[in-house]
Design a protein around this motif. Structure first.
Motif, PDB file in Angstrom:
ATOM      1  N   GLU A   1      -0.312   2.973  11.346  1.00  0.00           N
ATOM      2  CA  GLU A   1      -0.900   4.078  12.098  1.00  0.00           C
ATOM      3  C   GLU A   1      -0.122   4.294  13.403  1.00  0.00           C
TER       4      GLU A   1
ATOM      5  N   THR B   1       0.810  -1.225   0.000  1.00  0.00           N
ATOM      6  CA  THR B   1       0.000   0.000   0.000  1.00  0.00           C
ATOM      7  C   THR B   1       0.837   1.267   0.000  1.00  0.00           C
ATOM      8  N   GLN B   2       2.169   1.091   0.212  1.00  0.00           N
ATOM      9  CA  GLN B   2       3.084   2.235   0.292  1.00  0.00           C
ATOM     10  C   GLN B   2       2.669   3.213   1.391  1.00  0.00           C
ATOM     11  N   THR B   3       2.256   2.660   2.524  1.00  0.00           N
ATOM     12  CA  THR B   3       1.845   3.485   3.660  1.00  0.00           C
ATOM     13  C   THR B   3       2.495   2.969   4.932  1.00  0.00           C
TER      14      THR B   3
END
Length: 346
Positions: A22, A17-19
């Motif tokens: 959190e 997701t290239q994230t």
């Protein structure tokens, strides 16, 4: 010898997701990890300060305050506080409050900052890098000596003076203050002359090459008239423990190497290879990544080499998953630390 854990609050990066993970999730995981470190008898937990997308912790004392409420014995320290870009008065107040909440378990580790994002963020000029640290350390030490018990008078270049000011809260003791260095002789000399405990980050190369810095510290410490019996020396190195060292290494390498490249590409570092990573795991390498017996032998080797009074395993480089870190902390506390202390006791 004290044995503990340090972290920066690295966020796991999802390649699909290239994230990043959190931050709220990671912060709660860290609190579980600190709680476990306390339960298995580790001596120290340290958390660093960063102001980047790939780290969860921008204020170490905030996380340590939360940790104080769920732990009983473990010492709680920053690793590090970038004092150069902070207000020493507020830093002192925050750690004094942490000391009160934790019933005397607060420490602080201060450094000049190998990451420089905080300087423009808080309005400081990098041209003043050295002078900022020297001046702000002087103010912090004056406040720490006063303990809120007596007024402080101080003048410097980078902030307004303190004139007959008492800084609260009031403490019965001064907060233990460590100096963290990466390899700069001038920083080592400063710590020695002030009589402050020294922690050296050994995160690459052959650790034996750091021996001259430890010898320099010892010479300057003694020359300054400090009590050799009170001298404290520590190292901080990347590490992770599992029951199968090679399987752990194979699983850990991709996330470790990816984070090393994210941090290092702006500094001209090339991508890490698996042979380089494996060399770091060897006796002559800087990593404490492997099975319990491998880590026990390496800690004892470093203690003998550097006369260490403390070792911190930096366990979240690249954000290995939570379960892996929990297992590593469990093994460090229940297997590695008791074996090291038993060996040193002999």
């Amino acid at each position: 010898m004290e044995i503990g854990i340090s972290m920066f609050g690295d966020l796991h990066f999802n390649e699909n997701t290239q994230t990043f993970q959190e931050p709220a999730q990671r912060l709660n995981e860290i609190l579980e990890e600190i709680k476990l470190a306390d339960e298995v008898g580790l001596d120290v937990f340290g958390i660093g300060e960063h102001h980047r997308a790939d780290y969860a912790v921008s204020s170490p004392e905030m996380l340590l305050m939360a940790a104080a409420a769920i732990t009983k014995n473990i010492k709680l320290t920053s690793a590090v506080t970038v004092l150069s870009s902070s207000d020493p008065v507020k830093v002192y107040q925050n750690f004094a409050m942490l000391d009160q909440v934790s019933n005397g378990r607060a420490e602080i580790t201060v450094g000049r900052g190998s990451f420089i994002e905080s300087f423009p963020l808080f309005g400081y000029d990098l041209n003043d890098y050295d002078q900022l640290f020297a001046e702000k350390l002087d103010l912090f030490l004056n406040l720490n000596k006063a303990k809120g018990q007596s007024p402080v008078n101080w003048r410097g270049r980078f902030r307004a003076p303190l004139i007959n000011q008492t800084v609260y809260p009031k403490l019965e003791r001064s907060i233990d203050t460590w100096i963290a260095v990466g390899g700069t002789p001038e920083s080592v000399i400063r710590a020695a002359r002030l009589g402050l405990p020294l922690i050296i980050a050994i995160i690459g190369g052959n650790p034996v090459h750091f021996r001259p810095l430890f010898e320099l510290y010892k010479r300057e410490y003694i020359a300054a008239g400090h009590d050799i019996a009170k001298m404290q020396l520590a190292t901080h190195s990347h590490g992770l423990i599992g029951n199968n060292g090679q399987a752990l290494s194979d699983a850990y390498f991709p996330v470790y190497a990816a984070q090393a490249y994210r941090v290092g590409k702006d500094r001209g570092w090339s991508k890490m290879t698996k042979p380089q990573f494996e060399a770091g795991r060897s006796k002559d390498g800087a990593y404490f990544i492997g099975e319990p017996n491998e880590v026990i032998d390496k800690i004892l080797y470093h203690q003998e080499t550097f006369s260490l009074t403390r070792f911190l395993m930096h366990s979240d480089m690249g954000a290995p998953d939570h379960a892996t870190q929990m297992k590593s902390i469990e093994l460090l506390g229940t297997v590695v630390a008791p074996a090291v202390k038993k060996a040193l006791g002999k």
